[in-house]
Design a protein around this motif. Sequence first.
Motif, PDB file in Angstrom:
ATOM      1  N   ALA A  98     127.672 -43.162  19.462  1.00  0.00           N
ATOM      2  CA  ALA A  98     129.124 -43.312  19.312  1.00  0.00           C
ATOM      3  C   ALA A  98     129.825 -42.085  19.874  1.00  0.00           C
ATOM      4  O   ALA A  98     129.246 -40.999  19.958  1.00  0.00           O
ATOM      5  CB  ALA A  98     129.484 -43.510  17.841  1.00  0.00           C
ATOM      6  N   ASP A  99     131.076 -42.256  20.250  1.00  0.00           N
ATOM      7  CA  ASP A  99     131.898 -41.167  20.765  1.00  0.00           C
ATOM      8  C   ASP A  99     132.926 -40.792  19.701  1.00  0.00           C
ATOM      9  O   ASP A  99     133.700 -41.637  19.250  1.00  0.00           O
ATOM     10  CB  ASP A  99     132.604 -41.608  22.050  1.00  0.00           C
ATOM     11  N   ARG A 100     132.942 -39.509  19.325  1.00  0.00           N
ATOM     12  CA  ARG A 100     133.812 -39.062  18.235  1.00  0.00           C
ATOM     13  C   ARG A 100     135.296 -39.301  18.551  1.00  0.00           C
ATOM     14  O   ARG A 100     136.068 -39.697  17.682  1.00  0.00           O
ATOM     15  CB  ARG A 100     133.572 -37.580  17.955  1.00  0.00           C
ATOM     16  N   THR A 101     135.679 -39.077  19.791  1.00  0.00           N
ATOM     17  CA  THR A 101     137.071 -39.289  20.176  1.00  0.00           C
ATOM     18  C   THR A 101     137.464 -40.747  20.035  1.00  0.00           C
ATOM     19  O   THR A 101     138.544 -41.077  19.528  1.00  0.00           O
ATOM     20  CB  THR A 101     137.304 -38.815  21.625  1.00  0.00           C
ATOM     21  N   GLU A 102     136.567 -41.637  20.461  1.00  0.00           N
ATOM     22  CA  GLU A 102     136.852 -43.069  20.334  1.00  0.00           C
ATOM     23  C   GLU A 102     136.982 -43.478  18.870  1.00  0.00           C
ATOM     24  O   GLU A 102     137.846 -44.295  18.506  1.00  0.00           O
ATOM     25  CB  GLU A 102     135.750 -43.890  21.007  1.00  0.00           C
ATOM     26  N   LEU A 103     136.130 -42.911  18.017  1.00  0.00           N
ATOM     27  CA  LEU A 103     136.195 -43.239  16.594  1.00  0.00           C
ATOM     28  C   LEU A 103     137.531 -42.775  16.003  1.00  0.00           C
ATOM     29  O   LEU A 103     138.153 -43.500  15.210  1.00  0.00           O
ATOM     30  CB  LEU A 103     135.038 -42.594  15.837  1.00  0.00           C
ATOM     31  N   THR A 104     137.967 -41.573  16.382  1.00  0.00           N
ATOM     32  CA  THR A 104     139.252 -41.070  15.892  1.00  0.00           C
ATOM     33  C   THR A 104     140.395 -41.962  16.365  1.00  0.00           C
ATOM     34  O   THR A 104     141.316 -42.281  15.604  1.00  0.00           O
ATOM     35  CB  THR A 104     139.483 -39.629  16.355  1.00  0.00           C
ATOM     36  N   GLU A 105     140.331 -42.394  17.610  1.00  0.00           N
ATOM     37  CA  GLU A 105     141.380 -43.270  18.138  1.00  0.00           C
ATOM     38  C   GLU A 105     141.386 -44.613  17.421  1.00  0.00           C
ATOM     39  O   GLU A 105     142.459 -45.184  17.152  1.00  0.00           O
ATOM     40  CB  GLU A 105     141.198 -43.446  19.647  1.00  0.00           C
ATOM     41  N   LYS A 106     140.214 -45.121  17.083  1.00  0.00           N
ATOM     42  CA  LYS A 106     140.147 -46.383  16.333  1.00  0.00           C
ATOM     43  C   LYS A 106     140.751 -46.211  14.949  1.00  0.00           C
ATOM     44  O   LYS A 106     141.420 -47.113  14.433  1.00  0.00           O
ATOM     45  CB  LYS A 106     138.698 -46.861  16.222  1.00  0.00           C
ATOM     46  N   LEU A 107     140.521 -45.045  14.341  1.00  0.00           N
ATOM     47  CA  LEU A 107     141.101 -44.785  13.030  1.00  0.00           C
ATOM     48  C   LEU A 107     142.625 -44.778  13.100  1.00  0.00           C
ATOM     49  O   LEU A 107     143.289 -45.494  12.343  1.00  0.00           O
ATOM     50  CB  LEU A 107     140.605 -43.436  12.497  1.00  0.00           C
ATOM     51  N   ILE A 108     143.188 -43.989  14.004  1.00  0.00           N
ATOM     52  CA  ILE A 108     144.647 -43.848  14.034  1.00  0.00           C
ATOM     53  C   ILE A 108     145.323 -45.097  14.591  1.00  0.00           C
ATOM     54  O   ILE A 108     146.536 -45.278  14.397  1.00  0.00           O
ATOM     55  CB  ILE A 108     145.086 -42.579  14.806  1.00  0.00           C
ATOM     56  N   ASP A 109     144.563 -45.974  15.248  1.00  0.00           N
ATOM     57  CA  ASP A 109     145.101 -47.259  15.707  1.00  0.00           C
ATOM     58  C   ASP A 109     144.836 -48.384  14.699  1.00  0.00           C
ATOM     59  O   ASP A 109     145.062 -49.562  15.002  1.00  0.00           O
ATOM     60  CB  ASP A 109     144.488 -47.651  17.058  1.00  0.00           C
TER      61      ASP A 109
END
Length: 315
Positions: A98-109
């Motif tokens: 997994a990519d940490r940045t993508e996970l953060t973006e999924k959270l805030i979206d």
Amino acid sequence: MTPAAQALSEPELERHFEQVIERDQRIEPRDWMPDAYRKTLVRQVAQHAHSEIIGMQPEANWITRAPSLRRKAILLAKVQDEAGHGLYLYSATETLGADRTELTEKLIDSKQKYSSIFNYPTLNFADVGVIGWLVDGAAICNQVPLCRSSFGPYARGMVRICKEESFHQRQGFELLMTMMRGTDAQRRMVQDATDRWWWPSLMMFGPPDHDSPNTAQSMAWKIKRHTNDELRQRFVDMTVPQAEALGVTLPDPEISWNDERGHYDFGEIDWDEFKQVISGNGPCNAERLAHRRAAHEDGAWVREAAAAYAAKQHT
């Protein structure tokens, strides 16, 4: 995947995976694993990481308003611990690709969830103690079995996290005991906070087993070791005597010891409220995500500077 594993067919790899699970051994990042197992882990561990990071907000609110330097230092240390827990868990997801940045973006979206408990407000300093006692107490019930999770990085990360959560639970209880020895107003604050946080704490374990789509498979893979309802019952059994020692009344008139079951009976949870909160309609959902989004955007220059420095070091 190791060179030895590359020589095996997919059915052989799957059988080996099942044997490792059956023997209660650990799956490691370089081991072959079914795509569904990897996907389930990324979902669960990412949700756990998001919860730790979002969970910093309700208590961080009170750092500047702590009633003493000692309480301020304790709260600062706890919030710092939660940040560390999030980093351990995001690192575990990265071992799964997994990519940490993508996970953060999924959270805030709002494409990935975090624990429903963090969408409730902290109205006074007694809430800080009750979060430590009830919320971290529920987290301990939920997370100690994860130290035996079948995925190695997750299980090993949980060992340290659980040690620190145990400290958080003790400091919360100690704060409440201090307040209960104080004034009538302080005792009322503790009771009020207990009334507000009890039911959301029970919801932390997730939906009832009959309405939990992922529990059966996660237990078959030994990612989880107990069902939601088993963990919820364990928490109630642990907490009722603590409430008696503290001198507060849990806001459930149906709590009573059942000799036949050997457990405490308790009332029905408002699952409609739970569904509303996890759907984004809780008291603080929008506020929590807006704050996380702003922090992510405000920190962009730091990430860019760190990336540029790392690139320069390798030239």
